[in-house]
Design a protein around this motif. Structure first.
Motif, PDB file in Angstrom:
ATOM      1  N   LYS A 146       0.851  -1.193   0.000  1.00 47.66           N
ATOM      2  CA  LYS A 146       0.000   0.000   0.000  1.00 47.66           C
ATOM      3  C   LYS A 146       0.885   1.241   0.000  1.00 47.66           C
ATOM      4  O   LYS A 146       1.865   1.318   0.727  1.00 47.66           O
ATOM      5  CB  LYS A 146      -0.919   0.019   1.221  1.00 47.66           C
ATOM      6  CG  LYS A 146      -1.935  -1.108   1.217  1.00 47.66           C
ATOM      7  CD  LYS A 146      -2.921  -0.949   0.101  1.00 47.66           C
ATOM      8  CE  LYS A 146      -3.923  -2.080   0.094  1.00 47.66           C
ATOM      9  NZ  LYS A 146      -4.463  -2.386  -1.191  1.00 47.66           N
ATOM     10  N   ARG A 147       0.517   2.193  -0.845  1.00 46.31           N
ATOM     11  CA  ARG A 147       1.308   3.413  -0.998  1.00 46.31           C
ATOM     12  C   ARG A 147       0.425   4.630  -0.820  1.00 46.31           C
ATOM     13  O   ARG A 147      -0.792   4.549  -0.953  1.00 46.31           O
ATOM     14  CB  ARG A 147       1.973   3.422  -2.373  1.00 46.31           C
ATOM     15  CG  ARG A 147       2.843   2.202  -2.555  1.00 46.31           C
ATOM     16  CD  ARG A 147       3.693   2.233  -3.767  1.00 46.31           C
ATOM     17  NE  ARG A 147       4.436   0.989  -3.852  1.00 46.31           N
ATOM     18  CZ  ARG A 147       5.567   0.725  -3.209  1.00 46.31           C
ATOM     19  NH1 ARG A 147       6.124   1.636  -2.459  1.00 46.31           N
ATOM     20  NH2 ARG A 147       6.151  -0.439  -3.337  1.00 46.31           N
ATOM     21  N   ILE A 148       1.056   5.744  -0.567  1.00 50.32           N
ATOM     22  CA  ILE A 148       0.324   7.004  -0.385  1.00 50.32           C
ATOM     23  C   ILE A 148      -0.014   7.565  -1.759  1.00 50.32           C
ATOM     24  O   ILE A 148       0.834   7.640  -2.644  1.00 50.32           O
ATOM     25  CB  ILE A 148       1.166   8.012   0.419  1.00 50.32           C
ATOM     26  CG1 ILE A 148       1.400   7.468   1.830  1.00 50.32           C
ATOM     27  CG2 ILE A 148       0.477   9.371   0.464  1.00 50.32           C
ATOM     28  CD1 ILE A 148       2.376   8.286   2.643  1.00 50.32           C
TER      29      ILE A 148
END
Length: 154
Positions: free
Chosen positions: A30-32
């Motif tokens: 998961k990434r911003i």
């Protein structure tokens, strides 16, 4: 307009090649920002393009779940499969279709076919920018966004 689709497909293929050296775990992390992960972003690009192209044609929506395509190879195969249909449709495109309207089952309202195509081009370019940021974060050189020198077919 087809030149810009061809550009996007070329860059997409380069991203598939670039991300081969990255673990599935890293691609799913998961990434911003963006669509959440590298793999999901690639899947999202495909899903949006294919859904809208089918919508323009008045074809039934095909719903696919990301959970069924959680490896780079699976998403690449999905891209290759759908690309054939998308290319075939775009080669039939005529300026006569530009201002025709269409409705789609996933949202309300009427949409202009030519505007949808331009949206698809911009949508993929937008997400390719996000992939560039994430690639740098994991130590990869981003794929070039340059249109010049790609030898796009006439």
């Amino acid at each position: 307009m087809i030149k810009l689709f061809q550009y996007n497909w070329m860059v997409r293929e380069e991203w598939f090649q670039r991300f081969k050296q990255v673990s599935t775990e890293e691609l799913l992390r998961k990434r911003i920002g963006g669509a959440g992960s590298i793999l999901y972003t690639l899947f999202h690009i495909l899903d949006v393009e294919y859904s809208w192209i089918r919508g323009i044609q008045g074809k039934q929506e095909i719903i696919v779940q990301f959970e069924d395509y959680e490896t780079l190879q699976q998403i690449k195969e999905l891209s290759d499969c759908w690309l054939t249909e998308v290319q075939a449709f775009l080669h039939t495109w005529s300026n006569d279709f530009e201002h025709e309207t269409v409705t789609v089952p996933w949202t309300e309202g009427d949409f202009i076919k030519g505007e949808i195509l331009r949206h698809l081009i911009a949508h993929e370019i937008h997400h390719m920018g996000q992939l560039s940021v994430w690639a740098r974060e994991i130590g990869l050189q981003p794929v070039s966004a340059n249109v010049i020198g790609r030898g796009l077919p006439s």
